[in-house]
Design an enzyme around this catalytic site. Structure first.
Site: not given
Length: 535
Positions: A69, A102-103, A400
């Site tokens: 994550d 988020t990446t 998530d």
């Protein structure tokens, strides 16, 4: 530092302790900042997509985290550089707002910085680059609106929601049971969702983990799980149709607030004191019995005498339950939290159909399940797994998935995943660049190239030839005018993401583009960095 001279040619000092500060200015400052931003993006680049690698981080006290994550990696990575900290903030804000992607947002920002560096080296002013990026991000934002699809789901047909959650989970460690975890996440969100207001309160979903068992044993409980056991081993382990008194007052005689001393000089006085205490306990237990409570949940402890009395009076009790759990129990059972014994009434009791204590494995681990509650708006996802790291990572993955389901209930538009949305935006931005005369169009074209970084990283992580794969998919999109063509990461044999069921939420994608552009604009506008030197 720049020295200044007065009219007699004598130097004087402007900055305090200036010989102890380092200073970067102009293009050097921008290049240093861009290098820092790119370095952070490069770390996360390999963990993008279903075939992305995991990162292993060790904290100063030796605790190991293994995660995929983006937000977690950056949080744990103890970054020192100021610009790198901006990237950490960027991924955190994507995590808070959307929960997923988020990446991708950091990889995107890194690609934008890389393209900006080329433009700066050609002598284009950073402000013009920033303005061009702003225009391009608006074009991409509107283009995403156009290519998005609405999908309809109802309480009965949740398949589309489950598929989108599966896309999120497919890039995590838990992808072998992504189907069952996606179903759990969707059921949990629908249990607490307010479909009229299109609102979901994720605080009502409690995620508990316990080491042991296997990942497939993860279950959704319509109620609350408390990591405690009954205060006395001989209390009943199962209570049906329970009336629960939720107390935040200690189960013991009151102590004076001031300093005090009791002089006991004879046995009689001691006996009297003991009887007084016992009577006090008796009254307390009786009070609970009188209002009809069949289970007491207390925030504080109680000593052995109280425990013994509760046991004799057949009043099961749980002690040392945390404040957050008490609130969730109160919400689930429809009870009120009682701060004083005098205020305990029948109306304030919570109701649950079944309260049971469950033991796990050969260890003495026991947990209390409170199920079939009056108000089933609070649910618990109970995760099992082989080791602590696995459970922590599953918690993050479930979070998530919960966020994705919540975003879809708020706004049910989706775009197709696998880099197809980015490629489509890239083509649209490239086409629109011709309309802008002036220097901005260089920046707009650079933005289009930066958008290709995400599908490129996906292809690279999947072991495909990045440039060949990307150009093949791009030409296919332009030729067939099909915005669903993406990178075939899982080697299914088709590039059409509709057939592969790879969806992403529209607001998540839009947020990624907007946030990445904002941060890059901010970094480009910095032209002077004054920092204390290292000694």
């Amino acid at each position: 530092m720049a020295l200044a001279f007065d009219e007699f040619g004598r130097p004087f000092i402007i900055l305090r302790e200036q010989e102890q500060k380092t200073r970067l200015r102009g293009l050097d400052a921008q290049k240093a900042n861009i290098a820092a931003g790119k370095a952070v993006a490069r770390i996360l680049r390999t963990s993008l997509g279903p075939k992305g690698m995991d990162k292993m981080l060790q904290s100063p006290d030796g605790e190991v985290t293994i995660t995929n994550d983006g937000a977690t990696i950056l949080e744990q990575m103890d970054v020192d550089n100021q610009i790198a900290k901006l990237m950490v903030e960027l991924s955190r804000s994507q995590d808070y707002e959307i929960g997923d992607g988020t990446t991708g947002v950091v990889v995107m920002a890194g690609a934008l910085l890389e393209q900006a560096q080329k433009l700066l080296e050609r002598g284009i002013h950073p402000i013009r680059v920033a303005e061009g990026y702003e225009l391009a991000s608006r074009i991409a934002f509107e283009h995403l609106e156009r290519i998005s699809h609405k999908f309809e789901f109802s309480g009965a047909d949740v398949e589309p929601l489950i598929r989108t959650c599966m896309t999120t989970l497919s890039s995590k460690i838990v992808n072998r049971c992504k189907r069952s975890l996606a179903e759990i996440a969707v059921k949990a969100v629908l249990a607490v969702a307010d479909l009229e207001r299109k609102d979901v309160n994720l605080d009502l979903i409690k995620v508990e983990g316990k080491v042991g068992g296997k990942l497939e044993d993860t279950e959704l409980i319509y109620g609350i799980v408390v990591d405690k056991d009954m205060s006395h081993p001989q209390m009943p382990k199962q209570i049906e149709d329970a009336h629960i008194a939720i107390l935040t007052c200690p189960f013991e005689p009151p102590k004076p607030k001031t300093k005090h001393k009791v002089d006991i000089d004879t046995v009689e006085k001691f006996q009297t004191l003991r009887q007084q205490e016992q009577k006090y306990f008796d009254d307390m237990v009786q009070k609970c019995k009188d209002v009809g409570a069949t289970l007491v949940i207390c925030q504080w402890g109680f000593d052995d005498e109280a425990n013994h009395l509760l046991m004799h009076r057949n009043l099961p009790a749980v002690r040392w339950v945390g404040g957050v759990e008490l609130e969730l129990i109160a919400i689930a059972t429809g009870g009120r939290i009682v701060p004083r014994f005098q205020e305990l009434t029948t109306e304030k009791l919570g109701k649950a159909g079944l309260v049971r204590e469950k033991a796990f494995g050969t260890t003495k681990d026991r947990m209390i399940y409170i199920e079939h509650c009056a108000n089933s708006r609070a649910v618990t996802i109970f995760i099992r797994g082989g080791n602590k790291m696995m459970i922590e990572e599953t918690k993050r993955s479930i979070h998530d998935a919960l966020c994705v389901a919540r975003n879809l209930i708020r706004n049910n538009s989706i775009v197709y995943g696998g880099g197809s949305a980015e490629i489509s935006c890239s083509i649209a931005v490239e086409t629109a660049a011709d309309k802008y005369p002036g220097v901005e169009q260089y920046a707009i074209r650079a933005f289009a190239d930066a958008l290709d970084a995400i599908p490129m990283a996906l292809a690279e992580n999947s072991g495909l030839q990045p440039i060949e794969t990307l150009s093949a998919v791009k030409s296919q999109q332009i030729k067939d005018d099909n915005t669903c063509c993406g990178i075939d990461c899982n080697d299914v044999g088709t590039n059409d993401m509709r057939e592969q069921n790879v969806f992403e939420t529209l607001i998540g994608k839009q947020q990624q583009i907007l946030l990445a552009t904002q941060v890059v604009k901010m970094i480009l506008k910095i032209d002077d960095v004054i920092s204390p030197s290292e000694y």
